[in-house]
Motif scaffolding. Structure first.
Motif, PDB file in Angstrom:
ATOM      1  N   GLY A  10      96.902  34.595   7.977  1.00  0.00           N
ATOM      2  CA  GLY A  10      97.454  35.162   9.201  1.00  0.00           C
ATOM      3  C   GLY A  10      96.933  36.530   9.579  1.00  0.00           C
ATOM      4  O   GLY A  10      97.322  37.075  10.609  1.00  0.00           O
ATOM      5  N   TYR A  11      96.067  37.089   8.772  1.00  0.00           N
ATOM      6  CA  TYR A  11      95.528  38.419   9.051  1.00  0.00           C
ATOM      7  C   TYR A  11      94.137  38.354   9.671  1.00  0.00           C
ATOM      8  O   TYR A  11      93.379  37.434   9.414  1.00  0.00           O
ATOM      9  N   THR A  12      93.826  39.346  10.472  1.00  0.00           N
ATOM     10  CA  THR A  12      92.459  39.743  10.777  1.00  0.00           C
ATOM     11  C   THR A  12      92.325  41.124  10.140  1.00  0.00           C
ATOM     12  O   THR A  12      93.315  41.668   9.633  1.00  0.00           O
ATOM     13  N   ILE A  13      91.168  41.701  10.200  1.00  0.00           N
ATOM     14  CA  ILE A  13      91.006  43.040   9.614  1.00  0.00           C
ATOM     15  C   ILE A  13      91.924  44.039  10.329  1.00  0.00           C
ATOM     16  O   ILE A  13      92.628  44.822   9.693  1.00  0.00           O
TER      17      ILE A  13
ATOM     18  N   ILE B 149      99.940  36.914  11.720  1.00  0.00           N
ATOM     19  CA  ILE B 149     100.367  35.767  12.502  1.00  0.00           C
ATOM     20  C   ILE B 149     101.059  34.791  11.560  1.00  0.00           C
ATOM     21  O   ILE B 149     100.561  34.521  10.470  1.00  0.00           O
ATOM     22  N   LYS B 150     102.211  34.279  12.001  1.00  0.00           N
ATOM     23  CA  LYS B 150     102.933  33.252  11.230  1.00  0.00           C
ATOM     24  C   LYS B 150     103.314  32.119  12.165  1.00  0.00           C
ATOM     25  O   LYS B 150     103.543  32.340  13.339  1.00  0.00           O
ATOM     26  N   ARG B 151     103.393  30.924  11.601  1.00  0.00           N
ATOM     27  CA  ARG B 151     103.938  29.798  12.355  1.00  0.00           C
ATOM     28  C   ARG B 151     105.456  29.879  12.320  1.00  0.00           C
ATOM     29  O   ARG B 151     106.039  30.293  11.312  1.00  0.00           O
ATOM     30  N   LEU B 152     106.101  29.467  13.384  1.00  0.00           N
ATOM     31  CA  LEU B 152     107.565  29.502  13.440  1.00  0.00           C
ATOM     32  C   LEU B 152     108.207  28.564  12.432  1.00  0.00           C
ATOM     33  O   LEU B 152     109.291  28.837  11.927  1.00  0.00           O
ATOM     34  N   ASP B 153     107.526  27.456  12.119  1.00  0.00           N
ATOM     35  CA  ASP B 153     108.101  26.490  11.181  1.00  0.00           C
ATOM     36  C   ASP B 153     107.838  26.841   9.718  1.00  0.00           C
ATOM     37  O   ASP B 153     108.233  26.112   8.823  1.00  0.00           O
ATOM     38  N   GLY B 154     107.165  27.960   9.473  1.00  0.00           N
ATOM     39  CA  GLY B 154     106.915  28.415   8.111  1.00  0.00           C
ATOM     40  C   GLY B 154     105.715  27.779   7.429  1.00  0.00           C
ATOM     41  O   GLY B 154     105.360  28.172   6.324  1.00  0.00           O
TER      42      GLY B 154
ATOM     43  N   ILE C  78     102.464  28.693  23.061  1.00  0.00           N
ATOM     44  CA  ILE C  78     101.592  27.516  23.045  1.00  0.00           C
ATOM     45  C   ILE C  78     101.376  27.025  21.617  1.00  0.00           C
ATOM     46  O   ILE C  78     101.418  25.821  21.346  1.00  0.00           O
ATOM     47  N   ALA C  79     101.153  27.955  20.688  1.00  0.00           N
ATOM     48  CA  ALA C  79     100.799  27.597  19.311  1.00  0.00           C
ATOM     49  C   ALA C  79     101.992  27.546  18.358  1.00  0.00           C
ATOM     50  O   ALA C  79     101.847  27.136  17.214  1.00  0.00           O
ATOM     51  N   GLY C  80     103.165  27.974  18.805  1.00  0.00           N
ATOM     52  CA  GLY C  80     104.319  28.002  17.906  1.00  0.00           C
ATOM     53  C   GLY C  80     104.194  29.074  16.840  1.00  0.00           C
ATOM     54  O   GLY C  80     104.533  28.861  15.688  1.00  0.00           O
ATOM     55  N   THR C  81     103.701  30.250  17.254  1.00  0.00           N
ATOM     56  CA  THR C  81     103.481  31.348  16.314  1.00  0.00           C
ATOM     57  C   THR C  81     104.272  32.581  16.729  1.00  0.00           C
ATOM     58  O   THR C  81     104.811  32.664  17.826  1.00  0.00           O
TER      59      THR C  81
END
Length: 135
Positions: free
Chosen positions: A60-63, A72-77, A124-127
């Motif tokens: 979930g990281y960029t630099i 970044i995380k997904r809502l559903d874990g 859109i992505a559920g994040t």
């Protein structure tokens, strides 16, 4: 998910600026050396692949996000995968482009004003973008 941990506009914006500088400057130099100009299809493709693939392999990281302490995380874990990132980056980017940037401005206000700090591409992505340590 506790909304206290959601990353707001300025932290997300700072991470985007850092990513742009950290990735953009070396890419521009490489492009200048190889192609004789600093802004090419090469730099656009590599930048897109960076924003698409790095969060998948780096949890979930960029630099820039790592430096700013957000990810970044997904809502559903579930772990972030290629489908999630394609929705987030490609579909979200197309919407921003097709609306001539109006949706991008709306997204900026959404991140700044909504309690959950989610932008259009997050829906859109559920994040969601959260501070480090939010599980």
């Amino acid at each position: 998910m506790n909304t206290h941990y959601h990353a707001g506009f300025w932290r997300r914006f700072g991470a985007a600026i850092l990513d742009g500088l950290i990735i953009g400057i070396p890419l521009a130099i490489i492009s200048l050396i190889i192609f004789g100009k600093g802004d090419t299809l090469f730099t656009n493709i590599v930048s897109f692949l960076y924003s698409l693939l790095i969060p998948i392999v780096w949890n979930g990281y960029t630099i820039g996000k790592k430096i700013c302490g957000i990810k970044i995380k997904r809502l559903d874990g579930m772990p972030i995968g290629i489908g999630t990132m394609l929705l987030r980056q490609l579909v979200g980017g197309l919407i921003y482009g097709f609306t001539f940037g109006i949706a991008l401005i709306v997204s900026a206000f959404m991140v700044g004003l909504r309690e959950d700090k989610r932008a259009i591409h997050d829906f859109i992505a559920g994040t969601v973008v959260v501070h480090d340590g939010e599980e």
